[in-house]
Design a protein around this motif. Structure first.
Motif, PDB file in Angstrom:
ATOM      1  N   TYR A   1       7.618   9.631  11.527  1.00 17.29           N
ATOM      2  CA  TYR A   1       8.444  10.824  11.356  1.00 17.29           C
ATOM      3  C   TYR A   1       8.659  11.149   9.896  1.00 17.29           C
ATOM      4  CZ  TYR A   1      11.698   6.828  11.339  1.00 17.29           C
ATOM      5  OH  TYR A   1      12.298   5.608  11.116  1.00 17.29           O
ATOM      6  N   TRP A   2       8.955  12.401   9.638  1.00 13.29           N
ATOM      7  CA  TRP A   2       9.449  12.844   8.332  1.00 13.29           C
ATOM      8  C   TRP A   2      10.282  14.103   8.527  1.00 13.29           C
ATOM      9  CZ3 TRP A   2       8.157  17.620   6.315  1.00 13.29           C
ATOM     10  CH2 TRP A   2       6.993  18.220   6.772  1.00 13.29           C
ATOM     11  N   LEU A   3      11.218  14.275   7.629  1.00 10.97           N
ATOM     12  CA  LEU A   3      12.172  15.372   7.709  1.00 10.97           C
ATOM     13  C   LEU A   3      12.265  16.041   6.350  1.00 10.97           C
ATOM     14  CD1 LEU A   3      14.226  16.461   9.845  1.00 10.97           C
ATOM     15  CD2 LEU A   3      15.910  14.943   8.824  1.00 10.97           C
ATOM     16  N   GLY A   4      12.328  17.366   6.341  1.00 11.92           N
ATOM     17  CA  GLY A   4      12.497  18.094   5.087  1.00 11.92           C
ATOM     18  C   GLY A   4      13.762  17.657   4.369  1.00 11.92           C
TER      19      GLY A   4
ATOM     20  N   LEU B   1      12.589  20.955  15.862  1.00 12.79           N
ATOM     21  CA  LEU B   1      13.275  22.244  15.747  1.00 12.79           C
ATOM     22  C   LEU B   1      14.770  21.993  15.665  1.00 12.79           C
ATOM     23  CD1 LEU B   1      11.362  24.276  18.484  1.00 12.79           C
ATOM     24  CD2 LEU B   1      11.031  24.394  16.013  1.00 12.79           C
ATOM     25  N   PHE B   2      15.385  22.469  14.601  1.00 12.09           N
ATOM     26  CA  PHE B   2      16.831  22.383  14.420  1.00 12.09           C
ATOM     27  C   PHE B   2      17.343  23.803  14.263  1.00 12.09           C
ATOM     28  CE2 PHE B   2      20.565  21.646  11.533  1.00 12.09           C
ATOM     29  CZ  PHE B   2      21.359  20.996  12.469  1.00 12.09           C
ATOM     30  N   LYS B   3      18.171  24.227  15.207  1.00  8.48           N
ATOM     31  CA  LYS B   3      18.678  25.603  15.241  1.00  8.48           C
ATOM     32  C   LYS B   3      17.526  26.603  15.196  1.00  8.48           C
ATOM     33  CE  LYS B   3      23.128  24.289  13.396  1.00  8.48           C
ATOM     34  NZ  LYS B   3      24.161  24.452  12.382  1.00  8.48           N
ATOM     35  N   GLY B   4      16.455  26.267  15.926  1.00  5.80           N
ATOM     36  CA  GLY B   4      15.309  27.157  16.061  1.00  5.80           C
ATOM     37  C   GLY B   4      14.311  27.134  14.923  1.00  5.80           C
ATOM     38  N   LYS B   5      14.539  26.307  13.913  1.00  2.00           N
ATOM     39  CA  LYS B   5      13.676  26.283  12.737  1.00  2.00           C
ATOM     40  C   LYS B   5      12.977  24.929  12.627  1.00  2.00           C
ATOM     41  CE  LYS B   5      13.919  27.444   7.848  1.00  2.00           C
ATOM     42  NZ  LYS B   5      14.779  27.837   6.744  1.00  2.00           N
ATOM     43  N   ILE B   6      11.692  24.922  12.264  1.00  6.37           N
ATOM     44  CA  ILE B   6      10.969  23.664  12.060  1.00  6.37           C
ATOM     45  C   ILE B   6      11.520  22.977  10.821  1.00  6.37           C
ATOM     46  CG2 ILE B   6       8.739  22.622  11.491  1.00  6.37           C
ATOM     47  CD1 ILE B   6       7.419  24.873  13.131  1.00  6.37           C
ATOM     48  N   VAL B   7      11.987  21.727  10.994  1.00  2.90           N
ATOM     49  CA  VAL B   7      12.591  20.982   9.887  1.00  2.90           C
ATOM     50  C   VAL B   7      11.881  19.660   9.615  1.00  2.90           C
ATOM     51  CG1 VAL B   7      14.849  22.038  10.252  1.00  2.90           C
ATOM     52  CG2 VAL B   7      14.330  19.853  11.362  1.00  2.90           C
ATOM     53  N   GLY B   8      10.881  19.307  10.427  1.00  2.98           N
ATOM     54  CA  GLY B   8      10.164  18.061  10.223  1.00  2.98           C
ATOM     55  C   GLY B   8       9.117  17.847  11.299  1.00  2.98           C
TER      56      GLY B   8
ATOM     57  N   LEU C   1      -1.200  25.243  16.069  1.00  5.02           N
ATOM     58  CA  LEU C   1      -1.758  25.788  14.829  1.00  5.02           C
ATOM     59  C   LEU C   1      -0.840  26.837  14.212  1.00  5.02           C
ATOM     60  CD1 LEU C   1      -5.572  26.025  15.592  1.00  5.02           C
ATOM     61  CD2 LEU C   1      -4.455  24.629  13.842  1.00  5.02           C
ATOM     62  N   ARG C   2      -0.169  27.614  15.035  1.00  3.71           N
ATOM     63  CA  ARG C   2       0.715  28.655  14.492  1.00  3.71           C
ATOM     64  C   ARG C   2       1.929  28.073  13.749  1.00  3.71           C
ATOM     65  NH1 ARG C   2       3.390  31.376  19.860  1.00  3.71           N
ATOM     66  NH2 ARG C   2       4.378  29.498  20.623  1.00  3.71           N
ATOM     67  N   ASP C   3       2.172  26.769  13.902  1.00  4.60           N
ATOM     68  CA  ASP C   3       3.252  26.100  13.167  1.00  4.60           C
ATOM     69  C   ASP C   3       2.813  25.695  11.760  1.00  4.60           C
ATOM     70  OD1 ASP C   3       4.936  26.211  15.422  1.00  4.60           O
ATOM     71  OD2 ASP C   3       4.059  24.351  16.203  1.00  4.60           O
ATOM     72  N   GLY C   4       1.525  25.798  11.489  1.00  5.37           N
ATOM     73  CA  GLY C   4       0.970  25.287  10.240  1.00  5.37           C
ATOM     74  C   GLY C   4       1.616  25.837   8.987  1.00  5.37           C
ATOM     75  N   GLU C   5       1.838  27.135   8.958  1.00  2.00           N
ATOM     76  CA  GLU C   5       2.402  27.741   7.757  1.00  2.00           C
ATOM     77  C   GLU C   5       3.796  27.179   7.458  1.00  2.00           C
ATOM     78  OE1 GLU C   5       3.275  32.221   6.216  1.00  2.00           O
ATOM     79  OE2 GLU C   5       1.424  31.887   7.364  1.00  2.00           O
ATOM     80  N   ARG C   6       4.642  27.083   8.479  1.00  7.03           N
ATOM     81  CA  ARG C   6       5.999  26.560   8.276  1.00  7.03           C
ATOM     82  C   ARG C   6       5.965  25.071   7.904  1.00  7.03           C
ATOM     83  NH1 ARG C   6      10.762  26.075   6.107  1.00  7.03           N
ATOM     84  NH2 ARG C   6      12.144  24.777   7.352  1.00  7.03           N
ATOM     85  N   VAL C   7       5.096  24.294   8.561  1.00  6.68           N
ATOM     86  CA  VAL C   7       5.012  22.866   8.251  1.00  6.68           C
ATOM     87  C   VAL C   7       4.542  22.680   6.813  1.00  6.68           C
ATOM     88  CG1 VAL C   7       3.843  20.681   8.797  1.00  6.68           C
ATOM     89  CG2 VAL C   7       4.700  22.135  10.650  1.00  6.68           C
ATOM     90  N   PHE C   8       3.558  23.474   6.380  1.00  7.24           N
ATOM     91  CA  PHE C   8       3.090  23.366   5.007  1.00  7.24           C
ATOM     92  C   PHE C   8       4.173  23.797   4.017  1.00  7.24           C
ATOM     93  CE2 PHE C   8       1.062  25.065   1.167  1.00  7.24           C
ATOM     94  CZ  PHE C   8       0.537  23.869   0.684  1.00  7.24           C
ATOM     95  N   GLU C   9       4.869  24.874   4.323  1.00  8.77           N
ATOM     96  CA  GLU C   9       5.966  25.358   3.468  1.00  8.77           C
ATOM     97  C   GLU C   9       7.041  24.276   3.316  1.00  8.77           C
ATOM     98  OE1 GLU C   9       9.554  28.091   4.768  1.00  8.77           O
ATOM     99  OE2 GLU C   9       7.736  29.293   4.517  1.00  8.77           O
ATOM    100  N   LEU C  10       7.391  23.634   4.414  1.00 10.28           N
ATOM    101  CA  LEU C  10       8.385  22.563   4.401  1.00 10.28           C
ATOM    102  C   LEU C  10       7.892  21.368   3.587  1.00 10.28           C
ATOM    103  CD1 LEU C  10      11.150  21.675   5.587  1.00 10.28           C
ATOM    104  CD2 LEU C  10       9.883  20.786   7.554  1.00 10.28           C
ATOM    105  N   THR C  11       6.625  21.031   3.772  1.00  8.51           N
ATOM    106  CA  THR C  11       6.007  19.940   3.006  1.00  8.51           C
ATOM    107  C   THR C  11       6.063  20.255   1.520  1.00  8.51           C
ATOM    108  OG1 THR C  11       4.489  19.440   4.821  1.00  8.51           O
ATOM    109  CG2 THR C  11       3.868  18.632   2.653  1.00  8.51           C
TER     110      THR C  11
END
Length: 189
Positions: free
Chosen positions: A97-100, A72-79, A17-27
């Motif tokens: 799968y999907w990728l930013g 995680l790519f270089k520590g950042k959620i990218v997809g 759940l704590r990944d939600g904000e980053r996943v939504f931002e990426l989306t």
């Protein structure tokens, strides 16, 4: 916590759940780009929609129906990638799968699909892995093709994309084929 490290820069981590904000931002950042091939962008318009997806994914994981991870790519959620579903009766996993948009062209998704396929056969003892992609989605189709999946045919009007149907190509690989061909894979994928 499930974390699968592929190399120094790339790993898969169980979605939380704590990944939600980053996943939504990426989306949100990649919305128009992703909308060409993914049907869920109009129903993912706020953070709560992403959090609900993660809750469902965690419930399905607990029920052994699927496995969704963040990339995680270089520590950042990218997809996001994983098994959209697992059919235990037929011992088959279905990778999605999907990728930013900003992370395309780095070989990330090929490495991710390779790792998920490997995991399905070596850790889950499955017999088959499938990847489906829209006929016109050349980037997505190139991934199973690079990994020597077999083109098993197409499904007409398999998916509704906002205002039209798209046909899907079904790619599959069996455990025996994967294990036989593993040594021929380009390790730099």
């Amino acid at each position: 916590m499930f974390v699968h490290k592929m190399d120094e820069d790339l790993s898969l981590k169980l979605m939380e759940l704590r990944d939600g904000e980053r996943v939504f931002e990426l989306t949100n950042h990649s919305r128009e780009y992703l909308k060409e091939w993914l049907p869920w962008l109009n129903t993912t318009t706020k953070l709560e929609d992403t959090l609900e997806f993660i809750k469902i994914a965690l419930k399905d994981l607990a029920e052994n129906k699927s496995l969704n991870t963040v990339i995680l790519f270089k520590g950042k959620i990218v997809g996001v990638a994983g098994y959209n579903s697992i059919n235990w009766s037929n011992k088959t996993a279905y990778i999605g799968y999907w990728l930013g948009e900003d992370y395309q062209g780095n070989g990330i998704m090929t490495k991710v699909a390779k790792a998920l396929t490997d995991y399905a056969f070596s850790e889950l003892d499955l017999n088959k892995v499938e990847i489906r992609a829209a006929v016109g989605n050349k980037k997505s189709r190139s991934i199973p093709e690079r990994l020597n999946f077999v083109n098993e045919g197409s499904i007409r009007q398999a998916e509704w994309l906002y205002d039209h149907y798209v046909d899907h190509v079904v790619y599959g690989i069996l455990a025996e084929e994967w294990n036989k061909n593993r040594s021929t894979f380009n390790t730099n994928i």
